[in-house]
Structure formats: C-alpha cells, structure tokens
Design an enzyme around this catalytic site. Structure first.
Site, PDB file in Angstrom:
ATOM      1  N   GLY A  54      73.438  23.714  49.350  1.00  0.00           N
ATOM      2  CA  GLY A  54      72.163  24.396  49.472  1.00  0.00           C
ATOM      3  C   GLY A  54      71.815  24.950  48.098  1.00  0.00           C
ATOM      4  O   GLY A  54      72.653  25.581  47.439  1.00  0.00           O
ATOM      5  N   ARG A  96      75.997  18.013  40.463  1.00  0.00           N
ATOM      6  CA  ARG A  96      74.975  17.445  41.354  1.00  0.00           C
ATOM      7  C   ARG A  96      73.642  17.521  40.590  1.00  0.00           C
ATOM      8  O   ARG A  96      73.346  18.550  39.978  1.00  0.00           O
ATOM      9  CB  ARG A  96      74.867  18.234  42.671  1.00  0.00           C
ATOM     10  CG  ARG A  96      76.138  18.196  43.512  1.00  0.00           C
ATOM     11  CD  ARG A  96      75.900  18.799  44.900  1.00  0.00           C
ATOM     12  NE  ARG A  96      75.094  17.915  45.736  1.00  0.00           N
ATOM     13  CZ  ARG A  96      74.614  18.264  46.931  1.00  0.00           C
ATOM     14  NH1 ARG A  96      74.823  19.475  47.418  1.00  0.00           N
ATOM     15  NH2 ARG A  96      73.905  17.413  47.648  1.00  0.00           N
ATOM     16  N   ASP A 244      65.055  21.795  47.236  1.00  0.00           N
ATOM     17  CA  ASP A 244      66.044  21.685  46.155  1.00  0.00           C
ATOM     18  C   ASP A 244      65.404  21.729  44.773  1.00  0.00           C
ATOM     19  O   ASP A 244      66.024  22.150  43.799  1.00  0.00           O
ATOM     20  CB  ASP A 244      66.873  20.418  46.316  1.00  0.00           C
ATOM     21  CG  ASP A 244      67.842  20.597  47.459  1.00  0.00           C
ATOM     22  OD1 ASP A 244      67.449  20.331  48.610  1.00  0.00           O
ATOM     23  OD2 ASP A 244      68.964  21.068  47.210  1.00  0.00           O
TER      24      ASP A 244
HETATM   25  O1  MRU Z   1      73.053  18.326  50.144  1.00  0.00           O
HETATM   26  P1  MRU Z   1      72.803  19.742  50.518  1.00  0.00           P
HETATM   27  O2  MRU Z   1      73.418  20.131  51.822  1.00  0.00           O
HETATM   28  O3  MRU Z   1      73.151  20.701  49.400  1.00  0.00           O
HETATM   29  O4  MRU Z   1      71.226  19.820  50.710  1.00  0.00           O
HETATM   30  C1  MRU Z   1      70.647  21.057  51.024  1.00  0.00           C
HETATM   31  C2  MRU Z   1      69.192  20.983  51.272  1.00  0.00           C
HETATM   32  O5  MRU Z   1      68.567  19.957  51.138  1.00  0.00           O
HETATM   33  C3  MRU Z   1      68.510  22.263  51.623  1.00  0.00           C
HETATM   34  O6  MRU Z   1      67.450  22.054  52.491  1.00  0.00           O
HETATM   35  C4  MRU Z   1      67.969  22.915  50.329  1.00  0.00           C
HETATM   36  O7  MRU Z   1      68.979  23.012  49.373  1.00  0.00           O
HETATM   37  C5  MRU Z   1      67.422  24.246  50.588  1.00  0.00           C
HETATM   38  S1  MRU Z   1      68.689  25.413  50.893  1.00  0.00           S
HETATM   39  C6  MRU Z   1      68.084  26.958  51.015  1.00  0.00           C
END
Ligand code: MRU
Length: 356
Positions: A54, A96, A244
């Site tokens: 997240g 990432r 993101d």
């Molecule tokens: O791959 P992830 O689980 O890190 O992806 C997370 C998301 O896409 C969330 O929707 C985004 O980071 C918003 S979190 C407040």
C-alpha cells in the site's frame, strides 16, 4: 482466523527497540504475525514481497529502511552519513516502481540529511530516525483528514464498492480509500461495502474484508468479474479506492483492475472516487502515460498458496497496476479537501494549502 484483539493496536508499522515492526500482510487473514525488520536488506525484501504494502505504508517503511541502512557503521563526518543515505536510498528505490510514496519518502530522507549536514554523525543519524517518525505521524494525521473530508460522500443506506486494500494496513494506521468509511461509521452512518477480491494477490479478499470486520462495517466479498454485474443490478451507489501514483492531470495508477471498475462505474453513472494523500501526487509527470507499471512474478498468476491454478509453463502477463484516466474520476479525496476536475488546477490548489 487471526484474533480480533490483535488489531486493537490499530497500526501496521511502528518502531520499537531499535527495529521497525511490521504486520506480515502475506500471512493475513489466517495468521497475524508481527515481524522485526533490523536491516535495510530485510526492509527491501519486506516491501518487495508485499509483507508491507500500500503506497503510504511503503513510504513509511522506506523511511525507516533508510535509517536502518545507516546502522552498524562508523562515520568520520556528516558527509559520510549523507553519502550512505544516498547509497541506501538508491538501493531502496529498486524495490517497487509504481507507488510514488516510496520515492517521496526517499526524497524526504535525502533532504533531511542535507538540511542537517552541520550535525555530528551521531546526531544526524538520530535526526533521520526522527524524520521517519515524523513521516509516520504525518501519515496518521493525513489519513484522518482524508477520512473526515471523504465521509461526506457516504450516505446512510448506500453500498460502496472498493478494490484492493486501501485501509489501515496500506498506511501506518487509518487508511486512505477506506478512511471515509471508517470516519462515516464512527459518526453513526450505516452503509454496506462490497469488496473486490483483487486477483492475483487477493488484497481485497484477504485484507479489506478482514479490516472492515474489525471495524464492524458490514462487507460482502465479490470476485473482480462480478463488479459490473452488481452495478447493473443497482447494488452499488459509490466506488472509493486508493491510489499508488496520481499524475498532474489526475490520471491515477492503482491496483490492477481499478480501470475496469472505473469504466463500469461510468457506464452505470456511479460516481468513482480516489482517496489519497498529496504524497501520492507526482507533479513531475504530466499524465498517467509516464507512470511506470510494475510487472510481477508470473507465479502470482498461475498459483496461489503454493497450489498450481493453471497449466505448468503457460505464458503469463502480470502487471500489478493500471491507470484510470482522469475523466473517469469524479473526485480525489485528499487531506486538504476533495479535488474536482479539472485536476491540473485543483492539484495546484491542493499544494497551495496547509492541512487544517
Ligand atoms: O500491490 P499493493 O498491494 O501494494 O497495491 C496497493 C494498492 O494498489 C492500493 O490500492 C494503493 O496503494 C492505495 S493504499 C492506501
């Protein structure tokens, strides 16, 4: 099932006894485990493997990661500390690529190091730990403000669809996409949530439903491919998701599948909202075309929990995020208010504001 009481601490990442502590999200909902992260390499691995995930939580984790990378060495002067900060930051930048909060946190740490170059090496390191604590604290305040502004979108009796997990687990504590739901619930509003399961890593099924249950918010789990059907059947009145990376024009990268949800919402005239802090807005890029999209290991698509779900050796494409064009977004809930189109102007306005 992990016990309800285990999340009463209500936090995802924190600092204790010279280590960063994380909830290992890869194990939820079956097992609740706190893990100690003692080195920058461990933090890199934890972010890469989605033990902490997240965008805002990744930002906080990254800041602590920089500090951990300074440990176990001696420095002749503050210049040597700054050199190490830059080295560690370059390394963490490879974890990432999509969530801009990671790069935002690295910039904060680099800038803090430069700004305090006159300190002794020991004091400079201590100041960088303090900067990581400040980033965590700001995240808490920011998410609460997003919750307060976004709560006005939630009406009694409505059903809200969300995708992936943008709750407390995706931040230091309170969430972005789910923050308006938490806030509305706390103020006594009664509503229902549909959570997309979010293939391939099931953040919606594993994490969002788990969190909403802790908050005693009624939630129904659906497979990703059921969202349009539910909209057509009149079961959904609002879509609320996290982000993101948001470009200067409002184009928004979020978990893969978000774009399809936004298209379906438009077809059914259902308002589609993003909730994210300003640290998720990347003003250096004009549009979503410039957002790097992470591609992950094909094994995430052809197996789950070690069990093969597709023929061995099958070709796989596994983008972890997609970009929803700004014209599908009714508003972006931030810590300074709800931004409306045209986003170029409202984003500029957002950065001219000081949070209340
Ligand atoms: O791959 P992830 O689980 O890190 O992806 C997370 C998301 O896409 C969330 O929707 C985004 O980071 C918003 S979190 C407040």
């Amino acid at each position: 099932m992990a016990e309800l009481t285990r999340v009463s601490k209500n936090r995802t990442i924190w600092w204790e006894n010279d280590t960063a502590i994380l909830i290992d999200q890869t194990l939820l909902p079956g097992t609740y485990r706190e893990i100690s992260i003692r080195t920058v390499e461990e933090m890199w691995e934890a972010i890469r493997m989605l033990r902490v995930r997240g965008a805002p939580a990744i930002g906080v984790a990254t800041a602590y990661g920089v500090y951990l990378g300074l440990q176990g060495r001696t420095y002749s002067d503050s210049k040597a500390v700054i050199e190490r900060v830059n080295e560690v930051a370059d390394y963490l930048a490879t974890c990432r690529p999509t969530a801009v909060n990671l790069f935002w946190a690295l910039s904060r740490m680099r800038e803090a190091a430069e700004a305090h170059a006159s300190l002794s090496p020991t004091d400079l390191c201590a100041r960088l730990l303090e900067e990581a604590h400040i980033i965590l604290q700001e995240d808490n305040e920011t998410c609460r403000a997003i919750g307060r502004f976004g709560a006005e979108l939630i009406q009694d009796g409505m059903t809200v669809l969300t995708h992936c997990n943008a709750g407390g687990l995706a931040t230091a504590c309170y969430g972005t996409g789910l923050a308006p739901l938490f806030s509305a619930h706390e103020s006594g509003k009664r509503f229902h949530v549909y959570a997309d399961e979010t293939r391939p890593l099931l953040q919606g099924a594993r994490l969002t439903t788990w969190e909403l249950r802790q908050h005693r918010i009624p939630v129904t789990l659906i497979c990703d491919n059921m969202a349009a059907h539910c909209m057509k059947a009149g079961r959904i009145q609002l879509v609320l998701v996290g982000a993101d990376r948001i470009a200067s024009n409002g184009d928004t990268a979020n978990k893969i599948g978000t774009y399809s949800v936004a298209l379906a919402a438009q077809a059914h005239k259902i308002p589609f909202y993003i909730a994210a802090p300003r640290s998720t807005i990347d003003r250096s890029i004009p549009s979503g075309n410039e957002i790097p999209i992470e591609e992950r290991d094909p094994r995430e698509v052809v197996s789950f929990g070690g069990i093969l779900t597709a023929p061995e050796g099958i070709a796989v494409y596994n983008p972890a995020f997609d970009v929803t064009p700004a014209d599908l977004i009714a508003g972006i809930v931030t810590e300074v208010g709800i931004l409306r189109p045209p986003y170029k102007e409202s984003i500029l306005w957002a950065f001219s504001r000081t949070p209340a």
